[in-house]
Design an enzyme around this catalytic site. Structure first.
Site, PDB file in Angstrom:
ATOM      1  N   ASP A   1     -89.825 -39.408  67.926  1.00 52.05           N
ATOM      2  CA  ASP A   1     -89.429 -38.542  69.049  1.00 52.05           C
ATOM      3  C   ASP A   1     -87.945 -38.198  69.036  1.00 52.05           C
ATOM      4  O   ASP A   1     -87.503 -37.414  69.874  1.00 52.05           O
ATOM      5  CB  ASP A   1     -89.781 -39.206  70.385  1.00 52.05           C
ATOM      6  CG  ASP A   1     -91.280 -39.249  70.591  1.00 52.05           C
ATOM      7  OD1 ASP A   1     -91.733 -39.921  71.526  1.00 52.05           O
ATOM      8  OD2 ASP A   1     -92.000 -38.619  69.796  1.00 52.05           O
TER       9      ASP A   1
ATOM     10  N   ARG B   1    -103.615 -35.178  66.178  1.00 50.95           N
ATOM     11  CA  ARG B   1    -103.621 -36.154  67.269  1.00 50.95           C
ATOM     12  C   ARG B   1    -105.031 -36.711  67.553  1.00 50.95           C
ATOM     13  O   ARG B   1    -105.558 -36.600  68.647  1.00 50.95           O
ATOM     14  CB  ARG B   1    -103.028 -35.564  68.541  1.00 50.95           C
ATOM     15  CG  ARG B   1    -101.705 -34.850  68.388  1.00 50.95           C
ATOM     16  CD  ARG B   1    -100.549 -35.754  68.043  1.00 50.95           C
ATOM     17  NE  ARG B   1    -100.191 -36.694  69.064  1.00 50.95           N
ATOM     18  CZ  ARG B   1     -99.410 -36.401  70.101  1.00 50.95           C
ATOM     19  NH1 ARG B   1     -98.963 -35.180  70.268  1.00 50.95           N
ATOM     20  NH2 ARG B   1     -99.108 -37.337  70.991  1.00 50.95           N
TER      21      ARG B   1
ATOM     22  N   CYS C   1    -102.364 -30.459  68.983  1.00 56.65           N
ATOM     23  CA  CYS C   1    -101.160 -29.915  69.642  1.00 56.65           C
ATOM     24  C   CYS C   1    -100.213 -29.467  68.535  1.00 56.65           C
ATOM     25  O   CYS C   1    -100.488 -29.615  67.350  1.00 56.65           O
ATOM     26  CB  CYS C   1    -100.521 -30.959  70.549  1.00 56.65           C
ATOM     27  SG  CYS C   1     -99.563 -32.157  69.661  1.00 56.65           S
TER      28      CYS C   1
ATOM     29  N   LYS D   1     -90.694 -41.325  80.634  1.00 55.13           N
ATOM     30  CA  LYS D   1     -91.986 -40.609  80.758  1.00 55.13           C
ATOM     31  C   LYS D   1     -93.089 -41.445  80.115  1.00 55.13           C
ATOM     32  O   LYS D   1     -94.144 -41.674  80.719  1.00 55.13           O
ATOM     33  CB  LYS D   1     -91.885 -39.273  80.052  1.00 55.13           C
ATOM     34  CG  LYS D   1     -93.222 -38.572  79.804  1.00 55.13           C
ATOM     35  CD  LYS D   1     -93.078 -37.201  79.189  1.00 55.13           C
ATOM     36  CE  LYS D   1     -92.946 -37.211  77.701  1.00 55.13           C
ATOM     37  NZ  LYS D   1     -94.162 -37.412  76.933  1.00 55.13           N
ATOM     38  N   ASN D   2     -92.846 -41.953  78.921  1.00 54.78           N
ATOM     39  CA  ASN D   2     -93.910 -42.639  78.165  1.00 54.78           C
ATOM     40  C   ASN D   2     -94.144 -44.070  78.620  1.00 54.78           C
ATOM     41  O   ASN D   2     -95.071 -44.725  78.148  1.00 54.78           O
ATOM     42  CB  ASN D   2     -93.627 -42.573  76.653  1.00 54.78           C
ATOM     43  CG  ASN D   2     -93.763 -41.142  76.137  1.00 54.78           C
ATOM     44  OD1 ASN D   2     -94.261 -40.264  76.860  1.00 54.78           O
ATOM     45  ND2 ASN D   2     -93.307 -40.900  74.932  1.00 54.78           N
TER      46      ASN D   2
ATOM     47  N   ARG E   1     -91.249 -30.822  80.412  1.00 53.70           N
ATOM     48  CA  ARG E   1     -92.286 -31.857  80.389  1.00 53.70           C
ATOM     49  C   ARG E   1     -91.664 -33.246  80.281  1.00 53.70           C
ATOM     50  O   ARG E   1     -92.210 -34.218  80.760  1.00 53.70           O
ATOM     51  CB  ARG E   1     -93.209 -31.648  79.180  1.00 53.70           C
ATOM     52  CG  ARG E   1     -94.005 -30.374  79.223  1.00 53.70           C
ATOM     53  CD  ARG E   1     -95.025 -30.334  78.133  1.00 53.70           C
ATOM     54  NE  ARG E   1     -95.814 -31.569  78.134  1.00 53.70           N
ATOM     55  CZ  ARG E   1     -96.763 -31.827  77.230  1.00 53.70           C
ATOM     56  NH1 ARG E   1     -97.016 -30.975  76.271  1.00 53.70           N
ATOM     57  NH2 ARG E   1     -97.454 -32.949  77.278  1.00 53.70           N
TER      58      ARG E   1
ATOM     59  N   ARG F   1    -101.998 -34.536  76.685  1.00 53.44           N
ATOM     60  CA  ARG F   1    -102.924 -35.420  75.985  1.00 53.44           C
ATOM     61  C   ARG F   1    -102.867 -36.835  76.533  1.00 53.44           C
ATOM     62  O   ARG F   1    -103.830 -37.584  76.408  1.00 53.44           O
ATOM     63  CB  ARG F   1    -102.632 -35.467  74.496  1.00 53.44           C
ATOM     64  CG  ARG F   1    -101.496 -34.640  74.016  1.00 53.44           C
ATOM     65  CD  ARG F   1    -101.201 -34.845  72.597  1.00 53.44           C
ATOM     66  NE  ARG F   1    -102.147 -35.713  71.980  1.00 53.44           N
ATOM     67  CZ  ARG F   1    -103.335 -35.319  71.542  1.00 53.44           C
ATOM     68  NH1 ARG F   1    -103.697 -34.071  71.691  1.00 53.44           N
ATOM     69  NH2 ARG F   1    -104.163 -36.166  70.999  1.00 53.44           N
TER      70      ARG F   1
HETATM   71  C1  EPZ Z   1     -97.229 -41.613  71.774  1.00 52.78           C
HETATM   72  O1  EPZ Z   1     -98.200 -40.653  71.421  1.00 52.78           O
HETATM   73  C2  EPZ Z   1     -96.156 -40.859  72.554  1.00 52.78           C
HETATM   74  N1  EPZ Z   1     -96.747 -40.294  73.776  1.00 52.78           N
HETATM   75  C3  EPZ Z   1     -95.564 -39.755  71.681  1.00 52.78           C
HETATM   76  O2  EPZ Z   1     -94.520 -39.133  72.420  1.00 52.78           O
HETATM   77  C4  EPZ Z   1     -94.964 -40.400  70.432  1.00 52.78           C
HETATM   78  O3  EPZ Z   1     -94.474 -39.395  69.580  1.00 52.78           O
HETATM   79  C5  EPZ Z   1     -96.056 -41.203  69.710  1.00 52.78           C
HETATM   80  O4  EPZ Z   1     -96.624 -42.186  70.608  1.00 52.78           O
HETATM   81  C6  EPZ Z   1     -95.514 -41.950  68.490  1.00 52.78           C
HETATM   82  O5  EPZ Z   1     -94.494 -42.815  68.884  1.00 52.78           O
HETATM   83  C7  EPZ Z   1     -96.932 -41.111  74.845  1.00 52.78           C
HETATM   84  O6  EPZ Z   1     -96.645 -42.298  74.816  1.00 52.78           O
HETATM   85  C8  EPZ Z   1     -97.525 -40.478  76.065  1.00 52.78           C
HETATM   86  P1  EPZ Z   1     -99.951 -42.502  68.401  1.00 52.78           P
HETATM   87  P2  EPZ Z   1     -99.639 -41.134  70.839  1.00 52.78           P
HETATM   88  O7  EPZ Z   1    -101.359 -42.715  68.827  1.00 52.78           O
HETATM   89  O8  EPZ Z   1    -100.024 -42.433  71.436  1.00 52.78           O
HETATM   90  C9  EPZ Z   1    -102.494 -41.537  64.563  1.00 52.78           C
HETATM   91  C10 EPZ Z   1     -93.313 -37.345  73.305  1.00 52.78           C
HETATM   92  O9  EPZ Z   1     -92.617 -36.502  72.756  1.00 52.78           O
HETATM   93  N2  EPZ Z   1    -103.667 -41.860  65.390  1.00 52.78           N
HETATM   94  O10 EPZ Z   1     -99.016 -43.684  68.405  1.00 52.78           O
HETATM   95  O11 EPZ Z   1    -100.571 -39.977  70.956  1.00 52.78           O
HETATM   96  C11 EPZ Z   1    -101.795 -40.257  65.012  1.00 52.78           C
HETATM   97  O12 EPZ Z   1    -102.403 -39.116  64.412  1.00 52.78           O
HETATM   98  C12 EPZ Z   1     -94.651 -37.729  72.718  1.00 52.78           C
HETATM   99  O13 EPZ Z   1     -92.997 -37.979  74.363  1.00 52.78           O
HETATM  100  C13 EPZ Z   1    -104.933 -41.847  64.796  1.00 52.78           C
HETATM  101  O14 EPZ Z   1    -105.080 -41.567  63.610  1.00 52.78           O
HETATM  102  O15 EPZ Z   1     -99.295 -41.359  69.312  1.00 52.78           O
HETATM  103  C14 EPZ Z   1    -100.386 -40.464  64.526  1.00 52.78           C
HETATM  104  O16 EPZ Z   1    -100.310 -40.113  63.164  1.00 52.78           O
HETATM  105  C15 EPZ Z   1     -94.982 -36.871  71.521  1.00 52.78           C
HETATM  106  N3  EPZ Z   1    -106.010 -42.157  65.564  1.00 52.78           N
HETATM  107  C16 EPZ Z   1    -100.185 -41.991  64.637  1.00 52.78           C
HETATM  108  O17 EPZ Z   1    -101.493 -42.558  64.759  1.00 52.78           O
HETATM  109  C17 EPZ Z   1    -105.897 -42.483  66.896  1.00 52.78           C
HETATM  110  O18 EPZ Z   1    -106.919 -42.783  67.548  1.00 52.78           O
HETATM  111  C18 EPZ Z   1     -99.382 -42.422  65.853  1.00 52.78           C
HETATM  112  O19 EPZ Z   1     -99.953 -41.795  66.978  1.00 52.78           O
HETATM  113  C19 EPZ Z   1    -104.607 -42.489  67.475  1.00 52.78           C
HETATM  114  C20 EPZ Z   1    -103.502 -42.173  66.702  1.00 52.78           C
END
Ligand code: EPZ
Length: 421
Positions: free
Chosen positions: A308, A125, A120, A22-23, A400, A96
Site C-alpha cells: 500500500d 482479488r 478491482c 481504515k484497515n 476512500r 471489497r
Molecule cells: C488487504 O486486502 C488490505 N485491505 C489492502 O489494502 C492491502 O493492500 C492488502 O491487504 C495487502 O496488504 C484491507 O485490509 C481492507 P490479501 P486483502 O487477501 O485482504 C491473494 C488499501 O489500499 N489472495 O492480503 O484483500 C490476493 O490475490 C487496500 O487500503 C488469494 O489468492 O488482501 C493477493 O495476491 C488495497 N486468495 C494476496 O493474497 C484469497 O482468498 C494478498 O491479498 C485472498 C487473497
C-alpha cells in the site's frame, strides 16, 4: 466529480496528526456483529469506506450512532437488532472489504448471503482462501447469481493452512472461529498490525485467541462474547504517505499520533534514501536534506515493505539520483500509477511485476487521473514536487482512504485545493 489542483515546489513545514486506520476500523466494525450490546469505538477515521461499511451494517439491522459524542471520531454500535444477513452487490462492488461480514454473520446467525466482490483495478482479488477455510469449519457454501450463499449450524474448529497470507482472509476466519465448537488453528496467517488489533479486541470481548502477531493463530471457540469500548490504531499507510511527502516536496514535518513500530521496513528504506527520520514511537520528525538516493524495493506481507506504499515510494525514486527497481509481489496489476507519473515526466519502465525507475531532476505539472486509492496518493506526492500545476481528477478514490488529505497538506505549506471538476 471533485479534482485536486496542486502548485508544486512548496517545501512542507509543520505538524500532521495521523487518523485512525481504515484497515483496522473495517474488521473491527465487522466484529461488532458477533454480539449484541453497545460497542463504543474511538479514533474512527472519517472516510468514504467507513461510511459505506456502516451503511451496510445499518441495512443489516445494526444501530450505528455517529452522534453519540460531539467528538467527531466516536461511533457507538449495537447489533442486538441484527435482522438481515445479506451484503448486496452494489455495496460489495464498491468496497471489497464488505466480505468481512461473512465470517461474523455465519458465527452469529449461521447464515450469510454475500456478493462475490469481483475484481478491482489492482488485481483479481480472489477470496478462495476465505471460502476454503469456512468450508473446513463446516459451512455449506454455494454460488448463486454472483452471491455466496452460506449456511452453517455452529461452526466447528479446524486446522487451516493459508496458501498465501491473506489479511482479510485471516480476519474473516478469526471471526468465524471465535464462537465455533472446538479449536481452530490458522497457519501461514497474515501478521499485519490491523489483524493483531482485531485479535486484541476479540480477546477483550472474551474470545480465546493465542499467537496474535505470529503466522500461527490458535482460537478456542467460546459460547458468548460481550461488547467493549475500543480505540482504532493509527493508520500506518497514511503516516508512511506523509513521510514520503517530505521526500517529494522537501522541507520538514512533525508527524504525530502514529505508531512508528508498525513502519520499521518503511522507515529503514526511507532512511536509505537519505531522509532524516528521528523521534519516538508516537511522534517523529522527517526532514529532507539534499537529493534522495535510489534504492530497490520489494513489497512483501508484513513485516515486509507494504504494497500500500509502493505507488508512493515510486515517486521518490522518480526524483532520486540513479536507477531503482520496485518489485510488486502482492498484486498482479498495481502499476496503474506508472502511466500517470509518466505524464509528469517520470522515466519508468514496467517489466512484469517489476518497475525500473531512472531518477530525473524534476517533474512537470500536468492533468492526471487517479485510478485507485494508493495510486491517487502517489499522484498527490508527485504534484507536490512538480514544477507548475498538477490537476488530479477522480479524487473519489482518494476519499476512500485519506481523511482530509488536502486540508492536512495545506496546513503545512502545500499549495493544494479541491475544486469541482
Ligand atoms: C488487504 O486486502 C488490505 N485491505 C489492502 O489494502 C492491502 O493492500 C492488502 O491487504 C495487502 O496488504 C484491507 O485490509 C481492507 P490479501 P486483502 O487477501 O485482504 C491473494 C488499501 O489500499 N489472495 O492480503 O484483500 C490476493 O490475490 C487496500 O487500503 C488469494 O489468492 O488482501 C493477493 O495476491 C488495497 N486468495 C494476496 O493474497 C484469497 O482468498 C494478498 O491479498 C485472498 C487473497
Amino acid at each position: 466529480m471533485d479534482q485536486l489542483v496542486i502548485e508544486g515546489r512548496h517545501p512542507l513545514k509543520g505538524t500532521i496528526r495521523i487518523s485512525g486506520a481504515k484497515n483496522a476500523a473495517l474488521p473491527i466494525l465487522a466484529a461488532t456483529l458477533l454480539t449484541g450490546g453497545t460497542f463504543r469505538l474511538q479514533n474512527i477515521p472519517r472516510l468514504v469506506d467507513i461510511k459505506t461499511f456502516t451503511d451496510l451494517m445499518t441495512d443489516l439491522g445494526v444501530i450505528v450512532d455517529y452522534s453519540a459524542d460531539n467528538d467527531s471520531d466516536v461511533l457507538n454500535i449495537d447489533s442486538s437488532g441484527l435482522s438481515d444477513h445479506e451484503a448486496p452487490y452494489d455495496l460489495v462492488r464498491k468496497m471489497r472489504a464488505s466480505i468481512l461480514v461473512l465470517g461474523p454473520l455465519l458465527s452469529r446467525t449461521g447464515k450469510a448471503r454475500v456478493s462475490l466482490p469481483g475484481g478491482c483495478a489492482i488485481g483479481a482479488r480472489p477470496i478462495n482462501l476465505h471460502l476454503k477455510g469456512l468450508e473446513l469449519m463446516g459451512a455449506k457454501l454455494r454460488l448463486k447469481k454472483g452471491y455466496i450463499e452460506a449456511r452453517a449450524g455452529r461452526l466447528n474448529g479446524a486446522h487451516i493452512y493459508f496458501d498465501t497470507p491473506s489479511v482479510t482472509g485471516t480476519e474473516n476466519l478469526m471471526m468465524a472461529a471465535v464462537l465455533a465448537k472446538g479449536t481452530t488453528v490458522l497457519r501461514n496467517a497474515a501478521r499485519e498490525p490491523e489483524i493483531l488489533a482485531l485479535g486484541q479486541m476479540l480477546n477483550q470481548m472474551e474470545a480465546k485467541i493465542k499467537g496474535l502477531g505470529s503466522d500461527t493463530v490458535k482460537i478456542e471457540g467460546v459460547r458468548k462474547l460481550r461488547p467493549v469500548d475500543w480505540a482504532i490504531i493509527p493508520d500506518r499507510i497514511e503516516a508512511g504517505t506523509y513521510m514520503m511527502a517530505v521526500g517529494t516536496a522537501g522541507g520538514e514535518l512533525i508527524i504525530e499520533n502514529l505508531l512508528a513500530n508498525h513502519l520499521e521496513a518503511v522507515i529503514s528504506k526511507l532512511r536509505s534514501t537519505g531522509l532524516q527520520i528521528e523521534g519516538d514511537n508516537t511522534r517523529i520528525s522527517v526532514r529532507k536534506k539534499g537529493n534522495l538516493h535510489s534504492v530497490d524495493i520489494k513489497t512483501l506481507p508484513y513485516p515486509g515493505f507494504p504494497t500500500d506504499l509502493q505507488a508512493q515510494i515510486m515517486v521518490l525514486m522518480a526524483l532520486a539520483d540513479g536507477l531503482s527497481v520496485i518489485t510488486e509481489t502482492i498484486f498482479e496489476n498495481r502499476f496503474m500509477h506508472v502511466a500517470e507519473l509518466r505524464r509528469l515526466g517520470a522515466d519508468i519502465k514496467v517489466e512484469g511485476r517489476s518497475a525500473l525507475i531512472k531518477g530525473i531532476n524534476e517533474l512537470n505539472g500536468a492533468p492526471v487521473m487517479a485510478t485507485d486509492l494508493r495510486a491517487s496518493a502517489s499522484l498527490v506526492l508527485a504534484g507536490l514536487a512538480a514544477k507548475g500545476t498538477t490537476t488530479i481528477s477522480r479524487v473519489y478514490h482518494l476519499d476512500r482512504g485519506y481523511e482530509c488529505l488536502e486540508r492536512k497538506l495545506a496546513a503545512v505549506g502545500a499549495n493544494i485545493k479541491r475544486e469541482k471538476a
